[in-house]
Design a protein around this motif. Structure first.
Motif, PDB file in Angstrom:
ATOM      1  N   UNK A  94      13.361  45.496  20.899  1.00  0.00           N
ATOM      2  CA  UNK A  94      13.003  46.005  22.227  1.00  0.00           C
ATOM      3  C   UNK A  94      12.549  47.455  22.188  1.00  0.00           C
ATOM      4  N   UNK A  95      12.919  48.179  21.144  1.00  0.00           N
ATOM      5  CA  UNK A  95      12.655  49.613  21.002  1.00  0.00           C
ATOM      6  C   UNK A  95      13.309  50.426  22.119  1.00  0.00           C
ATOM      7  N   UNK A  96      14.390  49.892  22.700  1.00  0.00           N
ATOM      8  CA  UNK A  96      15.113  50.601  23.754  1.00  0.00           C
ATOM      9  C   UNK A  96      15.802  51.834  23.183  1.00  0.00           C
ATOM     10  N   UNK A  97      15.921  52.858  24.028  1.00  0.00           N
ATOM     11  CA  UNK A  97      16.619  54.083  23.657  1.00  0.00           C
ATOM     12  C   UNK A  97      18.117  53.916  23.883  1.00  0.00           C
ATOM     13  N   UNK A  98      18.910  54.851  23.348  1.00  0.00           N
ATOM     14  CA  UNK A  98      20.330  54.876  23.673  1.00  0.00           C
ATOM     15  C   UNK A  98      20.776  56.321  23.847  1.00  0.00           C
ATOM     16  N   UNK A  99      21.824  56.472  24.673  1.00  0.00           N
ATOM     17  CA  UNK A  99      22.330  57.800  25.027  1.00  0.00           C
ATOM     18  C   UNK A  99      23.818  57.852  24.737  1.00  0.00           C
ATOM     19  N   UNK A 100      24.262  58.989  24.213  1.00  0.00           N
ATOM     20  CA  UNK A 100      25.669  59.163  23.856  1.00  0.00           C
ATOM     21  C   UNK A 100      26.403  59.859  25.000  1.00  0.00           C
ATOM     22  N   UNK A 101      27.299  59.127  25.657  1.00  0.00           N
ATOM     23  CA  UNK A 101      28.118  59.677  26.741  1.00  0.00           C
ATOM     24  C   UNK A 101      29.406  60.207  26.119  1.00  0.00           C
ATOM     25  N   UNK A 102      29.679  61.506  26.271  1.00  0.00           N
ATOM     26  CA  UNK A 102      30.836  62.087  25.565  1.00  0.00           C
ATOM     27  C   UNK A 102      32.177  61.499  25.970  1.00  0.00           C
ATOM     28  N   UNK A 103      32.350  61.199  27.271  1.00  0.00           N
ATOM     29  CA  UNK A 103      33.638  60.719  27.763  1.00  0.00           C
ATOM     30  C   UNK A 103      33.440  59.655  28.822  1.00  0.00           C
ATOM     31  N   UNK A 104      34.210  58.613  28.727  1.00  0.00           N
ATOM     32  CA  UNK A 104      34.274  57.568  29.747  1.00  0.00           C
ATOM     33  C   UNK A 104      35.746  57.366  30.068  1.00  0.00           C
ATOM     34  N   UNK A 105      36.066  57.255  31.348  1.00  0.00           N
ATOM     35  CA  UNK A 105      37.448  56.993  31.736  1.00  0.00           C
ATOM     36  C   UNK A 105      37.573  55.531  32.161  1.00  0.00           C
ATOM     37  N   UNK A 106      38.417  54.815  31.416  1.00  0.00           N
ATOM     38  CA  UNK A 106      38.694  53.404  31.679  1.00  0.00           C
ATOM     39  C   UNK A 106      40.149  53.299  32.096  1.00  0.00           C
ATOM     40  N   UNK A 107      40.390  52.919  33.341  1.00  0.00           N
ATOM     41  CA  UNK A 107      41.755  52.884  33.885  1.00  0.00           C
ATOM     42  C   UNK A 107      42.437  54.240  33.712  1.00  0.00           C
ATOM     43  N   UNK A 108      41.678  55.294  33.820  1.00  0.00           N
ATOM     44  CA  UNK A 108      42.215  56.639  33.675  1.00  0.00           C
ATOM     45  C   UNK A 108      42.350  57.116  32.253  1.00  0.00           C
ATOM     46  N   UNK A 109      42.138  56.233  31.275  1.00  0.00           N
ATOM     47  CA  UNK A 109      42.227  56.604  29.867  1.00  0.00           C
ATOM     48  C   UNK A 109      40.882  57.117  29.382  1.00  0.00           C
ATOM     49  N   UNK A 110      40.908  58.203  28.691  1.00  0.00           N
ATOM     50  CA  UNK A 110      39.670  58.801  28.203  1.00  0.00           C
ATOM     51  C   UNK A 110      39.276  58.172  26.876  1.00  0.00           C
ATOM     52  N   UNK A 111      38.048  57.656  26.805  1.00  0.00           N
ATOM     53  CA  UNK A 111      37.508  57.109  25.562  1.00  0.00           C
ATOM     54  C   UNK A 111      36.150  57.746  25.321  1.00  0.00           C
ATOM     55  N   UNK A 112      35.719  57.692  24.078  1.00  0.00           N
ATOM     56  CA  UNK A 112      34.400  58.231  23.779  1.00  0.00           C
ATOM     57  C   UNK A 112      34.410  59.107  22.548  1.00  0.00           C
ATOM     58  N   UNK A 113      33.208  59.504  22.146  1.00  0.00           N
ATOM     59  CA  UNK A 113      31.921  59.247  22.800  1.00  0.00           C
ATOM     60  C   UNK A 113      31.511  57.768  22.713  1.00  0.00           C
ATOM     61  N   UNK A 114      30.702  57.343  23.695  1.00  0.00           N
ATOM     62  CA  UNK A 114      30.264  55.954  23.804  1.00  0.00           C
ATOM     63  C   UNK A 114      28.741  55.930  23.907  1.00  0.00           C
ATOM     64  N   UNK A 115      28.106  55.161  23.043  1.00  0.00           N
ATOM     65  CA  UNK A 115      26.650  54.979  23.112  1.00  0.00           C
ATOM     66  C   UNK A 115      26.315  53.880  24.117  1.00  0.00           C
ATOM     67  N   UNK A 116      25.364  54.170  25.011  1.00  0.00           N
ATOM     68  CA  UNK A 116      24.848  53.206  25.978  1.00  0.00           C
ATOM     69  C   UNK A 116      23.386  52.919  25.658  1.00  0.00           C
ATOM     70  N   UNK A 117      23.054  51.646  25.561  1.00  0.00           N
ATOM     71  CA  UNK A 117      21.670  51.230  25.323  1.00  0.00           C
ATOM     72  C   UNK A 117      20.956  51.052  26.654  1.00  0.00           C
ATOM     73  N   UNK A 118      19.753  51.552  26.743  1.00  0.00           N
ATOM     74  CA  UNK A 118      18.969  51.481  27.975  1.00  0.00           C
ATOM     75  C   UNK A 118      18.442  50.065  28.204  1.00  0.00           C
TER      76      UNK A 118
END
Length: 334
Positions: free
Chosen positions: A263-287
């Motif tokens: 697909x040649x889609x880009x991806x972006x690195x999100x430094x922090x994601x809060x899941x149920x208040x728990x901090x995880x990351x960094x997390x890569x998201x594909x466009x």
């Protein structure tokens, strides 16, 4: 999600269970509450993606990709190894949903020797288990949302364990969040694609809770990752409009262009994601294109979703999803 022809990409295949979902949900729920003890699944974790390896009484082993955001699919070569023939769906509604020439087979017909639950939804036969041309094969089939439905499941990502769990008991010390599932006017469950709300950059972001979200990186993208690892791996996904807004508002967030093979889609690195208040990351998201989620996937969830939360965001967590009670629990994995 929405990368290829089946499971993650085809609305037609995803809707296999939609017309019969209320009945299937009742059957699966009854089976879950009759479970005598928690049961360890024959799971293999690879790059935050989960497979089941099941011996078949017909001979050999079947390898299924598990996917809370996917359909029930099996590849034609696997059926040939077992000496089985798929059939035209007898139900006219199912035939209309799948389209002309579609073939299905009951999961019970596979003769699995492993002690895993059997979905009442049929499996759709596909020519090969590849999401896109050029991607590697991904086992013999997919166990999707209809397989998870009606049960309680625990993924311990750090320990690399998947459990079919006991119902009615909240994990001690875990943080609970509600999940959204679509229901009809009478309040009956229509589908079992779980919707979760996480926090990113101080804002709520509704996503599909999608253990099967994956990507196949281009070699150039892999070379830019500090951690290395395999090209085929778990990912999370986000619609293009929000991807670009994140890029404008957070220019320091790393972006890799032409990151996904096919697909040649880009991806972006999100430094922090809060899941149920728990901090995880960094997390890569594909466009992904907006329509993939805002039109297609959101038509099968309880409310709109802007992307999916995949195993790369869950890798440090222990997660329990209680499908009958529409809740999930999260804690640091151990």
């Amino acid at each position: 999600m929405h990368n290829g022809r089946f499971g993650r990409g085809s609305p037609r295949v995803r809707r296999v269970v939609a017309g019969i979902a209320p009945v299937l949900c009742l059957l699966a729920t009854a089976a879950a509450w009759a479970l005598p003890s928690r049961r360890l699944m024959p799971a293999v974790f690879r790059a935050d993606r989960v497979y089941l390896e099941c011996a078949a009484t017909h001979g050999g082993t079947l390898r299924f990709y598990t996917d809370t955001g996917g359909a029930m699919v099996i590849a034609a070569p696997a059926l040939a190894r077992l000496g089985l023939q798929p059939r035209t769906p007898a139900d006219p509604t199912l035939r209309a949903q799948l389209g002309r020439g579609a073939r299905v087979i009951a999961m019970q017909s596979l003769g699995l020797a492993a002690p895993i639950p059997l979905a009442h939804a049929p499996m759709v036969a596909v020519p090969a288990m590849r999401q896109l041309p050029g991607w590697p094969p991904q086992g013999d089939g997919i166990l999707g949302q209809a397989w998870f439905a009606g049960h309680v499941w625990t993924w311990n990502y750090p320990a690399k364990r998947l459990w079919l769990d006991l119902p009615g008991r909240a994990p001690e010390g875990a943080r609970a969040v509600p999940l959204g599932f679509p229901v009809d006017a009478q309040g009956r469950r229509i589908d079992d694609f779980p919707r979760i709300v996480v926090r990113i950059a101080g804002k709520s972001v509704p996503l599909l809770l999608d253990t099967g979200a994956e990507t196949y990186l281009t070699r150039a993208a892999l070379a830019q990752l500090r951690a290395g690892g395999p090209r085929l791996r778990a990912t999370s996904m986000i619609i293009a409009s929000l991807f670009e807004r994140w890029h404008r508002e957070h220019p320091g967030w790393r972006i890799i262009r032409q990151a996904q093979a096919g697909t040649m889609a880009a991806m972006i690195e999100v430094p922090r994601v809060r899941v149920a208040g728990l901090r995880v990351g960094p997390v890569w998201f594909t466009e992904r294109p907006d329509a993939n989620f805002l039109k297609v996937m959101s038509s099968m969830t309880s409310a709109p979703v802007y992307g999916s939360l995949g195993g790369n965001a869950l890798r440090d967590l222990r997660m329990t999803i209680d499908y009958p009670r529409a809740r999930a629990w999260f804690m640091r994995g151990r």
